[in-house]
Design a protein around this motif. Structure first.
Motif, PDB file in Angstrom:
ATOM      1  N   VAL A 254       0.871  -1.171   0.000  1.00 52.14           N
ATOM      2  CA  VAL A 254       0.000   0.000   0.000  1.00 52.14           C
ATOM      3  C   VAL A 254       0.911   1.224   0.000  1.00 52.14           C
ATOM      4  CG1 VAL A 254      -1.810   1.298   1.167  1.00 52.14           C
ATOM      5  CG2 VAL A 254      -1.826  -1.205   1.263  1.00 52.14           C
ATOM      6  N   THR A 255       0.851   2.007  -1.065  1.00 50.01           N
ATOM      7  CA  THR A 255       1.684   3.200  -1.165  1.00 50.01           C
ATOM      8  C   THR A 255       0.908   4.402  -0.651  1.00 50.01           C
ATOM      9  OG1 THR A 255       2.863   2.290  -3.066  1.00 50.01           O
ATOM     10  CG2 THR A 255       3.019   4.662  -2.720  1.00 50.01           C
ATOM     11  N   VAL A 256       1.530   5.144   0.268  1.00 47.18           N
ATOM     12  CA  VAL A 256       0.871   6.253   0.955  1.00 47.18           C
ATOM     13  C   VAL A 256       1.600   7.553   0.631  1.00 47.18           C
ATOM     14  CG1 VAL A 256       0.094   7.142   3.186  1.00 47.18           C
ATOM     15  CG2 VAL A 256       0.288   4.660   2.822  1.00 47.18           C
ATOM     16  N   LEU A 257       0.833   8.605   0.356  1.00 50.45           N
ATOM     17  CA  LEU A 257       1.385   9.938   0.141  1.00 50.45           C
ATOM     18  C   LEU A 257       0.730  10.897   1.125  1.00 50.45           C
ATOM     19  CD1 LEU A 257       3.195  11.821  -1.594  1.00 50.45           C
ATOM     20  CD2 LEU A 257       1.196  12.191  -3.070  1.00 50.45           C
ATOM     21  N   GLN A 258       1.548  11.640   1.850  1.00 54.05           N
ATOM     22  CA  GLN A 258       1.094  12.613   2.841  1.00 54.05           C
ATOM     23  C   GLN A 258       1.563  14.001   2.426  1.00 54.05           C
ATOM     24  OE1 GLN A 258      -0.376  13.662   5.635  1.00 54.05           O
ATOM     25  NE2 GLN A 258       0.918  15.456   5.903  1.00 54.05           N
ATOM     26  N   SER A 259       0.625  14.986   2.415  1.00 56.19           N
ATOM     27  CA  SER A 259       1.004  16.324   1.969  1.00 56.19           C
ATOM     28  C   SER A 259       0.175  17.404   2.665  1.00 56.19           C
ATOM     29  CB  SER A 259       0.813  16.452   0.450  1.00 56.19           C
ATOM     30  OG  SER A 259       1.258  17.704  -0.024  1.00 56.19           O
ATOM     31  N   ASN A 260       0.857  18.411   3.202  1.00 56.80           N
ATOM     32  CA  ASN A 260       0.215  19.611   3.722  1.00 56.80           C
ATOM     33  C   ASN A 260       0.132  20.613   2.570  1.00 56.80           C
ATOM     34  OD1 ASN A 260       0.110  22.403   4.810  1.00 56.80           O
ATOM     35  ND2 ASN A 260       0.189  21.403   6.801  1.00 56.80           N
ATOM     36  N   LEU A 261      -1.063  21.160   2.313  1.00 60.30           N
ATOM     37  CA  LEU A 261      -1.317  21.964   1.118  1.00 60.30           C
ATOM     38  C   LEU A 261      -1.134  23.468   1.316  1.00 60.30           C
ATOM     39  CD1 LEU A 261      -4.537  20.162  -0.188  1.00 60.30           C
ATOM     40  CD2 LEU A 261      -2.144  19.636  -0.689  1.00 60.30           C
ATOM     41  N   LEU A 262      -0.748  23.896   2.528  1.00 56.98           N
ATOM     42  CA  LEU A 262      -0.577  25.317   2.835  1.00 56.98           C
ATOM     43  C   LEU A 262      -1.804  26.119   2.392  1.00 56.98           C
ATOM     44  CD1 LEU A 262       1.107  27.552   4.043  1.00 56.98           C
ATOM     45  CD2 LEU A 262       2.274  27.832   1.860  1.00 56.98           C
ATOM     46  N   PHE A 263      -2.888  25.980   3.124  1.00 54.93           N
ATOM     47  CA  PHE A 263      -4.132  26.706   2.868  1.00 54.93           C
ATOM     48  C   PHE A 263      -4.664  26.447   1.458  1.00 54.93           C
ATOM     49  CE2 PHE A 263      -1.865  29.937   5.746  1.00 54.93           C
ATOM     50  CZ  PHE A 263      -2.205  29.230   6.886  1.00 54.93           C
ATOM     51  N   GLY A 264      -4.412  25.233   0.951  1.00 52.79           N
ATOM     52  CA  GLY A 264      -4.920  24.863  -0.360  1.00 52.79           C
ATOM     53  C   GLY A 264      -4.113  25.380  -1.526  1.00 52.79           C
ATOM     54  N   GLY A 265      -2.982  26.038  -1.275  1.00 46.86           N
ATOM     55  CA  GLY A 265      -2.218  26.664  -2.350  1.00 46.86           C
ATOM     56  C   GLY A 265      -1.171  25.796  -3.001  1.00 46.86           C
ATOM     57  N   ALA A 266      -1.017  24.535  -2.567  1.00 50.13           N
ATOM     58  CA  ALA A 266       0.007  23.657  -3.132  1.00 50.13           C
ATOM     59  C   ALA A 266      -0.328  23.281  -4.572  1.00 50.13           C
ATOM     60  CB  ALA A 266       0.146  22.401  -2.281  1.00 50.13           C
TER      61      ALA A 266
END
Length: 292
Positions: free
Chosen positions: A74-86
């Motif tokens: 199972v490949t997992v990707l985690q990302s914080n989008l910085l207020f949706g601006g990524a």
């Protein structure tokens, strides 16, 4: 009351200082070298003991534990989008190229949800549980496999989510996306929320996957407490080192690793961090393998 406040402020400062503890430990090596050059043998012995302690705590994070599992990947990707601006297009390309099965995102806005749809994320990860919000409150889980028992946990300022992913080979797998308050903004809330996350994980049985911006490094006791039971850090399982993820919007960053992927009932085979334009966090990609 004044004494309590003073102790509270001291504890808060100690926690914030712990964010860079790995770098502070390098001072022990410098001190040992300087004492040796100055022939300060007694001081050098003391510094040597400190260096030994540093090596004892730091070297293991660069060494894989060698654990194997016989279940599905199972490949997992985690990302914080910085207020949706990524850059959501980059995230979707990564999902496609790396055959990501589970995507967890923080600071998810309604606009970012629409951008993900436009970029074609639904064709790759058709199942989702999203709770978008303004500022940093929104959080989302996107999955290749069906999701059920979705829930937004109480006791948090921002969105902290859980669900059960029905894997066709492994069956039910608990999945989580966590985002406690940053301690510099509200130390008391961060402390309480990390304790709440520990309670949630302690109550989890069976295989589980966590993608999170914990606003905590491995040098924080509150983070290490999450690993005292069935859960392990994917980065530590593969010996990826401190894996700094924040901040990427500064010329001197990233310097601390506060984005993590955790696993219970399995192991990790690959972990890497990648820069996402428009975000102040690096995303973390982990190829995990569940127990058979």
């Amino acid at each position: 009351m004044a004494l309590y406040f003073g102790l509270g402020r001291q504890r808060e400062f100690a926690v914030l200082l712990a964010s860079g503890a790995s770098y502070l430990m390098l001072g022990a090596l410098v001190g040992l070298l300087l004492f040796l050059l100055a022939r300060g043998w007694r001081s050098a012995v003391v510094a040597g003991v400190v260096v030994a302690g540093v090596l004892w705590t730091q070297v293991p994070i660069f060494v894989s534990d060698g654990r194997a599992a016989g279940g599905p990947v199972v490949t997992v990707l985690q990302s914080n989008l910085l207020f949706g601006g990524a850059d959501v297009d980059r995230i979707v390309r990564t999902v496609r190229d790396e055959q990501v099965d589970l995507l967890t995102v923080e600071e998810l806005t309604a606009e970012a949800v629409t951008k993900f749809e436009t970029a074609g994320l639904a064709a790759l990860l058709p199942y989702r549980y999203v709770e978008p919000g303004g500022y940093g409150q929104g959080t989302g889980i996107y999955s290749r496999y069906p999701l059920r028992d979705t829930r937004k946990y109480d006791g948090f300022v921002m969105g902290n989510l859980g669900a059960v992913m029905e894997h066709p080979q492994r069956g039910p797998v608990a999945v989580f996306a966590f985002h406690p308050m940053p301690p510099p903004l509200d130390f008391a809330a961060w402390t309480a929320e990390m304790r709440r996350i520990r309670e949630i994980l302690d109550a989890t049985t069976g295989p589980a996957l966590v993608g999170a911006d914990f606003n905590a490094t491995r040098d924080h006791t509150a983070f290490r407490d999450l690993l005292r039971g069935e859960f392990a850090s994917a980065a530590e399982l593969v010996g990826a080192g401190p894996l700094p993820t924040y901040p990427t919007d500064k010329r001197w960053g990233p310097v601390i690793g506060i984005d993590h992927i955790l696993i219970a009932g399995g192991t990790a085979e690959k972990v890497e961090a990648m820069t996402i334009a428009g975000s102040d966090h690096r995303a973390v990609l982990a190829r995990t393998r569940l127990d058979g």
